[in-house]
Design a protein around this motif. Structure first.
Motif, short mmCIF file in Angstrom:
data_model
loop_
_atom_site.label_atom_id
_atom_site.label_comp_id
_atom_site.label_asym_id
_atom_site.label_seq_id
_atom_site.Cartn_x
_atom_site.Cartn_y
_atom_site.Cartn_z
N UNK A 1 0.85 -1.20 0.00
CA UNK A 1 0.00 0.00 0.00
C UNK A 1 0.88 1.25 0.00
N UNK A 2 0.55 2.17 -0.88
CA UNK A 2 1.28 3.44 -0.82
C UNK A 2 0.38 4.46 -0.12
N UNK A 3 1.02 5.33 0.62
CA UNK A 3 0.24 6.30 1.43
C UNK A 3 0.29 7.68 0.80
N UNK A 4 -0.73 8.52 0.92
CA UNK A 4 -1.99 8.20 1.60
C UNK A 4 -2.86 7.28 0.75
N UNK A 8 -6.53 2.11 3.25
CA UNK A 8 -6.22 2.05 4.68
C UNK A 8 -7.46 2.20 5.55
N UNK A 9 -8.55 2.66 4.93
CA UNK A 9 -9.76 2.89 5.75
C UNK A 9 -10.35 1.58 6.26
#
Ligand code: GLU
Length: 393
Positions: A1-4, A8-9
């Motif tokens: 996963x890349x942020x934002x 992620x929710x």
């Protein structure tokens, strides 16, 4: 996963969108601020100011340095005033310990479902429903089960339709009388039938009575605990000062009900918001214990506006609007226009600068909700603009 990252929710947020009523109200306000002569029929918010004595109580509260934490469940004086108010109107005998003061009625509902529901539970929601009911249920991990109330039955919940959707997993049913968005007021006979179902299937009744003071004669507000006093141990009532005293921004609501549920809500609140604003609590105390004349005056003013709004809408070709017995919403059937409510409402905003809330967020794409808690001039001008819109169509 890349942020934002959206991924992620938490799962329980996957179906949650922002409140459409608040989003549209913000849009109408932004247009007005940008100089557009928009007519705002969106948010359910009285246009009248908070009564002067209540505002003064807020000012005095600051001057008296009531600016620190209060008990989580609210100051004792306010808890007593809330139960006195609830008891007087419903002939109940709740104790002050059986109430919690919250940051608005929406927050009271949030607390209720946090303590009563969990994944696997189902909650019956009558449609048309207030936009936040399904989301508040989902945020507790539970599943809303929608039961239609028919237009030709006055948008009232009906026993057989409710029974059909009750399952092993049903934990609660939400009642909202008067209703947002339809204004329907549930009479004692229907409440008794619903109470019987609740008894038979051991369901909790969450009764949102925020509009209890806004019922237009000859209709009158009856709480399910009046219609069926022995349902008291499985009912929780929520309400607040927002609508009755024009105090939407002060954010004071409450829940009243069985002690173990209130105690659990106090625990939840102690880990989330702590107490509601100390200043707002003092103002709410003044509202509940002061002169109540403003309540009757507001009811009378809204009844006149209701009649004006509903008559005017019914005169427009193809629109159909039942007279609401309570609250301050006209729930108008726009199906004859042959397009969704969302499309029609967007056109009205774009072409006529008339802002109203399309029904999709309330469970129906055939209706548009007008709040008539707006001035007579706004109502008249809005109807005029819509009439012009229809003549050009
Ligand atoms: N309850 C009001 C309404 O329906 C205020 C906005 C909201 O919280 O939804 O317009």
């Amino acid at each position: 996963m890349t942020f934002p990252s959206q991924a992620a929710l938490a799962d329980r947020l996957k179906h949650i969108e922002g409140s459409p009523t608040l989003a549209l109200a913000a849009k109408a306000k932004a247009l007005a601020k940008a100089g557009k002569p928009v007519l705002d029929f969106t948010a359910g918010e009285p246009d009248l100011p908070t009564p002067p004595s209540v505002k003064q109580a807020g000012i005095s509260s600051i001057e008296a340095d009531h600016t620190k934490y209060t008990p989580v469940a609210g100051i004792p004086e306010l808890r007593s005033a809330v139960v006195a108010h609830v008891n007087q109107l419903r002939q109940t005998v709740y104790q002050p310990s059986q109430t919690i003061v919250t940051c608005g009625t929406k927050h009271a509902l949030f607390n209720v479902f946090q303590v009563l529901c969990q994944p696997g539970d189902e909650v019956i929601v009558v449609s048309p429903y207030w936009v936040s009911f399904p989301s508040i249920v989902q945020l507790a991990g539970a599943t809303p089960v929608i039961v239609e109330a028919r237009e030709d039955d006055g948008f009232l919940p009906e026993g057989d339709a409710l029974r059909e959707r009750i399952s092993e997993a049903t934990k609660a049913i939400i009642l909202n009388s008067p209703s947002n968005p339809t204004g329907a007021v549930i009479d004692a006979q229907r409440l008794t039938a619903i109470a019987r179902l609740a008894k038979e299937y051991r369901l909790i009744v969450v009764s949102d009575e925020i509009y209890d003071q806004l019922v237009y004669p000859p209709a009158r507000h009856v709480s399910i605990v009046q219609a069926c006093p022995d349902l008291i141990d499985q009912t929780i009532i929520v309400g607040g000062v927002s609508k009755t005293y024009s105090m939407t921004g002060w954010r004071i609501g409450w829940a009243v009900g069985p002690q173990p549920w209130i105690d659990a809500m106090i625990n939840v609140q102690s880990h989330s918001t702590s107490n509601p604003s100390s200043i707002s609590q003092d103002a709410a105390l003044a509202a509940l214990t002061g002169d109540q004349r403003s309540v009757g005056e507001m009811r009378k003013a809204f009844q006149e506006r209701r009649d004006r709004m509903v008559d005017g809408l019914n005169r427009l070709a193809g629109l159909r609007c039942t007279v609401p017995a309570g609250a301050f919403y006209a729930w108008c059937n726009v199906a004859a226009l042959g397009q969704s409510a969302a499309v029609t409402a967007a056109q009205w905003l774009e072409d006529a600068l008339v802002a109203a809330v399309p029904g999709e967020g309330f469970g129906s794409s055939e209706f548009i909700r007008f709040s008539f808690a707006a001035s007579v001039q706004t109502i008249d001008e809005g109807l005029k603009r819509l009439s012009q819109w229809f003549s050009k169509r």
